[in-house]
Motif scaffolding. Sequence first.
Motif, PDB file in Angstrom:
ATOM      1  N   ARG A 285       2.581   1.200 -10.540  1.00  0.00           N
ATOM      2  CA  ARG A 285       1.506   1.185  -9.539  1.00  0.00           C
ATOM      3  C   ARG A 285       0.190   1.661 -10.166  1.00  0.00           C
ATOM      4  O   ARG A 285      -0.875   1.066  -9.929  1.00  0.00           O
TER       5      ARG A 285
ATOM      6  N   THR B 167      11.805  -1.246  -8.077  1.00  0.00           N
ATOM      7  CA  THR B 167      12.168  -1.168  -6.663  1.00  0.00           C
ATOM      8  C   THR B 167      13.576  -1.706  -6.446  1.00  0.00           C
ATOM      9  O   THR B 167      14.368  -1.143  -5.678  1.00  0.00           O
TER      10      THR B 167
ATOM     11  N   SER C  13      -3.190  -0.683 -10.672  1.00  0.00           N
ATOM     12  CA  SER C  13      -4.500  -0.293 -10.150  1.00  0.00           C
ATOM     13  C   SER C  13      -5.544  -0.237 -11.264  1.00  0.00           C
ATOM     14  O   SER C  13      -6.684  -0.690 -11.096  1.00  0.00           O
TER      15      SER C  13
ATOM     16  N   SER D 170       0.826  -1.215   0.000  1.00  0.00           N
ATOM     17  CA  SER D 170       0.000   0.000   0.000  1.00  0.00           C
ATOM     18  C   SER D 170       0.855   1.259   0.000  1.00  0.00           C
ATOM     19  O   SER D 170       0.477   2.278  -0.583  1.00  0.00           O
ATOM     20  N   ASP D 171       2.021   1.208   0.649  1.00  0.00           N
ATOM     21  CA  ASP D 171       2.905   2.377   0.717  1.00  0.00           C
ATOM     22  C   ASP D 171       4.315   1.988   0.302  1.00  0.00           C
ATOM     23  O   ASP D 171       4.774   0.875   0.590  1.00  0.00           O
ATOM     24  N   ASP D 172       4.997   2.912  -0.357  1.00  0.00           N
ATOM     25  CA  ASP D 172       6.391   2.700  -0.736  1.00  0.00           C
ATOM     26  C   ASP D 172       7.312   3.209   0.369  1.00  0.00           C
ATOM     27  O   ASP D 172       6.983   4.160   1.085  1.00  0.00           O
ATOM     28  N   PHE D 173       8.481   2.566   0.490  1.00  0.00           N
ATOM     29  CA  PHE D 173       9.439   3.044   1.482  1.00  0.00           C
ATOM     30  C   PHE D 173      10.068   4.358   1.016  1.00  0.00           C
ATOM     31  O   PHE D 173      10.063   4.697  -0.168  1.00  0.00           O
ATOM     32  N   GLU D 174      10.618   5.075   1.968  1.00  0.00           N
ATOM     33  CA  GLU D 174      11.199   6.387   1.663  1.00  0.00           C
ATOM     34  C   GLU D 174      12.479   6.237   0.842  1.00  0.00           C
ATOM     35  O   GLU D 174      13.329   5.387   1.136  1.00  0.00           O
TER      36      GLU D 174
END
Length: 412
Positions: A344, A403, A348, A223-227
């Motif tokens: 992403r 990534t 979706s 749901s969220d990408d790392f910084e």
Amino acid sequence: MKRMKSYIKISSILCFILFISKVQSQQLETFIVEALANNPEIQKFELQYSIASEKVNEVNTLPNTEFGVGYFVSEPETRTGAQRFRVSAKQMLPWFGNVTARENYVSSLADAKYEDIVIAKRKLMVSVSQSYYNLYANKAKQHVLSENIKLLETYETLALTSVEVGKASAVDVLRLQMRQNEMQQLLDVLSQQYLAEQTAFNNLLNRENTVAVSLISELNIPSDDFEIISENLALHPELLKYDKRYQSVEKSELLNQKESSPMIGFGLDYINVEKRPAMSFSDNGKDIVMPTVSISIPIFNNKYRSQTKQNELQQKEILAQKSERLNTLETLLDKAKKDRISARISYSTQAKNLQQAKNAEEILLKSYETGTIDFKDVLDIQELQLKFEMNQIESLKAYYEQTTIINYLTQY
């Protein structure tokens, strides 16, 4: 200590590469560790580093000691007797700090070579990860095709039933069968491609080509990408290698300055003297021992001035190369970030389209209950559904591939 720092860096990278899925991390981390331990390219770079390190012992030496022996064919007569033969030994010594400067220069070359190991390991981790995702995507596509073939077989059964009651034609059945044949062809092709990718993957781990690869059953986009810490790019090993090369040129110039200094030599000459016959005096036949001191001065030192100029130019070249490589890495990082966002978005969108295709499929199946099913529409929806599922798998693979590239460039 340097080797330990490298392993710490690699462990940090592993943590981030494998951060996204715990199940995936257990499998992929095992593969990466095995590749780092067995890959022949890594072993090649480690051997090159060992050779470069060993050269420190090679340069930690003095010039050869000179020994000489001479025999007087015509013995010169002196007051104390005739000289018969001469033995000499001489050792030249470099100027103070010359040997240390040489050791420092060779050590700096080894340090630069060590960065090759770090870079090679990071690239190997990327290759293993990307090959793993290729295998996963291929296997996922095979699963999708298999499920769609089963679905078409169900539709074929419905079509045959409709033909019997006069609600469909034999052409509809043939269309469904031809579509199944096409899917089976794609499935067979994917199976061969999987075996080829499996061979490539196993070669990265330096093991038998036929070893089966254990893959995660399901992979999803988090749901969220790392910084992303873009500042870490300046500390990338590909850039640090230029810093090490720059330092080696500095050490080379220090060595050049030392080598332009004089060399001092110390020696000892021994001359054997034969006694004069029928004579008696205190020094009769006394041998000659003569300590010597010599100095070697590089009067014609254009060589050293030229080397200094070359070192200055080489440092400028290294700085230019580093700047060029930094620009390239920044471009790669920015592209990877944008491509990951695109993956992403695509993932979706394909999920939404896939859900709508499934809704349309349900409507068609409900229409069958009223006897109004159109198998041409069934094929169209099924083809769309397959397209969306395949695109979603590609988006998923692209996300993880980008990534991996981001990790390669920024994680420590």
